[in-house]
Structure formats: structure tokens, C-alpha cells
Design a protein around this motif. Sequence first.
Motif, PDB file in Angstrom:
ATOM      1  N   THR A 180      16.660 -23.451  45.824  1.00 43.96           N
ATOM      2  CA  THR A 180      15.612 -23.036  46.756  1.00 43.96           C
ATOM      3  C   THR A 180      14.991 -24.238  47.458  1.00 43.96           C
ATOM      4  O   THR A 180      14.903 -25.326  46.871  1.00 43.96           O
TER       5      THR A 180
ATOM      6  N   THR B 262       9.460 -19.622  45.344  1.00 40.43           N
ATOM      7  CA  THR B 262      10.542 -18.792  44.823  1.00 40.43           C
ATOM      8  C   THR B 262      10.240 -18.322  43.410  1.00 40.43           C
ATOM      9  O   THR B 262      10.512 -17.158  43.057  1.00 40.43           O
ATOM     10  N   SER B 263       9.668 -19.178  42.591  1.00 39.23           N
ATOM     11  CA  SER B 263       9.303 -18.775  41.231  1.00 39.23           C
ATOM     12  C   SER B 263       8.262 -17.662  41.247  1.00 39.23           C
ATOM     13  O   SER B 263       8.331 -16.708  40.466  1.00 39.23           O
TER      14      SER B 263
ATOM     15  N   ASP C  69      11.853 -24.267  48.137  1.00 38.41           N
ATOM     16  CA  ASP C  69      10.458 -24.267  47.688  1.00 38.41           C
ATOM     17  C   ASP C  69      10.398 -23.653  46.297  1.00 38.41           C
ATOM     18  O   ASP C  69      10.394 -22.429  46.140  1.00 38.41           O
TER      19      ASP C  69
ATOM     20  N   TYR D 241      20.001 -21.012  40.852  1.00 35.02           N
ATOM     21  CA  TYR D 241      19.356 -20.402  42.015  1.00 35.02           C
ATOM     22  C   TYR D 241      18.613 -21.504  42.738  1.00 35.02           C
ATOM     23  O   TYR D 241      17.542 -21.937  42.320  1.00 35.02           O
TER      24      TYR D 241
ATOM     25  N   GLU E 246       7.835 -15.460  43.656  1.00 42.09           N
ATOM     26  CA  GLU E 246       8.488 -14.245  44.133  1.00 42.09           C
ATOM     27  C   GLU E 246       9.320 -13.600  43.030  1.00 42.09           C
ATOM     28  O   GLU E 246       9.314 -12.368  42.865  1.00 42.09           O
ATOM     29  N   LEU E 247      10.016 -14.399  42.245  1.00 45.21           N
ATOM     30  CA  LEU E 247      10.777 -13.845  41.126  1.00 45.21           C
ATOM     31  C   LEU E 247       9.858 -13.241  40.074  1.00 45.21           C
ATOM     32  O   LEU E 247      10.188 -12.214  39.468  1.00 45.21           O
TER      33      LEU E 247
ATOM     34  N   LEU F  14      20.303 -11.155  43.149  1.00 46.06           N
ATOM     35  CA  LEU F  14      20.266 -12.524  43.671  1.00 46.06           C
ATOM     36  C   LEU F  14      21.616 -12.838  44.275  1.00 46.06           C
ATOM     37  O   LEU F  14      22.654 -12.571  43.672  1.00 46.06           O
TER      38      LEU F  14
ATOM     39  N   ALA G 166      16.435 -20.554  52.755  1.00 42.52           N
ATOM     40  CA  ALA G 166      16.018 -19.496  51.837  1.00 42.52           C
ATOM     41  C   ALA G 166      16.738 -19.716  50.512  1.00 42.52           C
ATOM     42  O   ALA G 166      17.751 -20.426  50.454  1.00 42.52           O
ATOM     43  N   PRO G 167      16.237 -19.132  49.421  1.00 45.16           N
ATOM     44  CA  PRO G 167      16.915 -19.292  48.129  1.00 45.16           C
ATOM     45  C   PRO G 167      18.338 -18.754  48.169  1.00 45.16           C
ATOM     46  O   PRO G 167      18.656 -17.825  48.919  1.00 45.16           O
TER      47      PRO G 167
ATOM     48  N   ILE H  88      16.137 -22.088  38.250  1.00 49.11           N
ATOM     49  CA  ILE H  88      15.618 -22.111  39.614  1.00 49.11           C
ATOM     50  C   ILE H  88      15.344 -23.582  39.919  1.00 49.11           C
ATOM     51  O   ILE H  88      14.530 -24.223  39.247  1.00 49.11           O
TER      52      ILE H  88
END
Length: 206
Positions: free
Chosen positions: A10, A16-17, A12, A8, A19-20, A205, A77-78, A54
Motif C-alpha cells: 500500500t 489501509t490498515s 499509505d 498486501y 480500512e481493513l 483483496l 491504491a493497495p 500489510i
Amino acid sequence: MSLDHLVYATPDLEATSAELERLLGVRAAPGGRHPGFGTRNRLIGLGGRSYLEIVGPDPGQPAPAGARPFGIDGLAAPQLAGWAVAVRDIDAVTARAREHGYDPGEPEEMSRRTPEGELLRWRLTPPQRAGHSGLVPFLIDWGGTRHPADGGLAVVDLMSLRAGHPDPEAVRRDLAALDVQLDLDEGPNPGLTALLRGKNGPVTLA
């Protein structure tokens, strides 16, 4: 062969981490830096010896000489950018795939240190050579090193992994050369989709 990890990518890693973590209810563990590639990663277990990687830019490294892997430099975006299958003899598997009409590329040596200082070494076929925009997996051989999923990662369930492509039969031929199966549908654009289930319910995802 078996699923080793999903990638995955990303622009950023920390955002992203976070958000997950909100979506899945688990925190991704720090993985480590990839020296020379300008990236670092965080990991979430998917059960057994499989995990979600990630991966994003590492501000603690100088900018790499070339582009960062998985198209990271161009991401807004991721994106689920690829996947890897684990093999025990990567040279033999690569040779067999070539005999069946698919060339995954020459295996390369890689390494990184965990936050605890442990050195992990592995060999993999170049992810940028993975066919059909990453729908065909790259190969990875961990040899005698400890597998990242053996490090006590927080775990979520991988409910499904699917893909779409305008020419699914072409993808299936190359998957067959690796003796790999993937649920595949015809669609306008190539892409992977993974359905995960964490503490807070299902998350897709793509």
C-alpha cells in the motif's frame, strides 16, 4: 511447504490498515520497520502459522537508495502484491527448484525488530525475483526465530487464494518446480485474489 504470508502492499499503511479494520472487524498489529528498505508493516493472522502482511512506506526512515519492494513507490491504491511459502532448508529448496527449471534467486538475510524490541531474523529469496508478476511465491525460512504469527495476532479466515494469468500453464510449470499448488485461471492480466472472512463478513483483496 505451506503458506507463510500474503503481501498486501500500500502507498499509505495507516489508511489501509484502518480500512481493513473497518471491513474485517479486527485491528492489524504493528509489525516493525525494515531498515534500509524504507518500509514498515502491520499484521493480521490467517490461522496457524500464516498471516497477512500489510506493508507500506515508513515516514520514520530516510528514503531508501533504491525502489521500495513490491512496487510500493508506484502504487496509487493497495494491491495484493505477492505471497511467501515457508521452508525449512531454503538452500536445499532453492537448489531443487533450479534443477527443475525455475530459479527463485539467491536467499538473502533479513531482520527487523518488533515494537517490543525483539529481533526477528529470517532468510528469503528476493521477492522481486518471484515469477509471473508475483504469482509464483518467494521462499522464506525463519530458522530458529519466533514466527510472527505466534505473537497473538487478531485472526481472520483465509477462504481462498486464486490467481489469473494469460499463460497459466507457464505459471503452473514454475509452481511445480517449487512443489507448490495454486488455483489458477486464464485471464487477461496476472494477479492474485484472496477471499478473507472477518467479523464483518467476507472481504476480497486483489
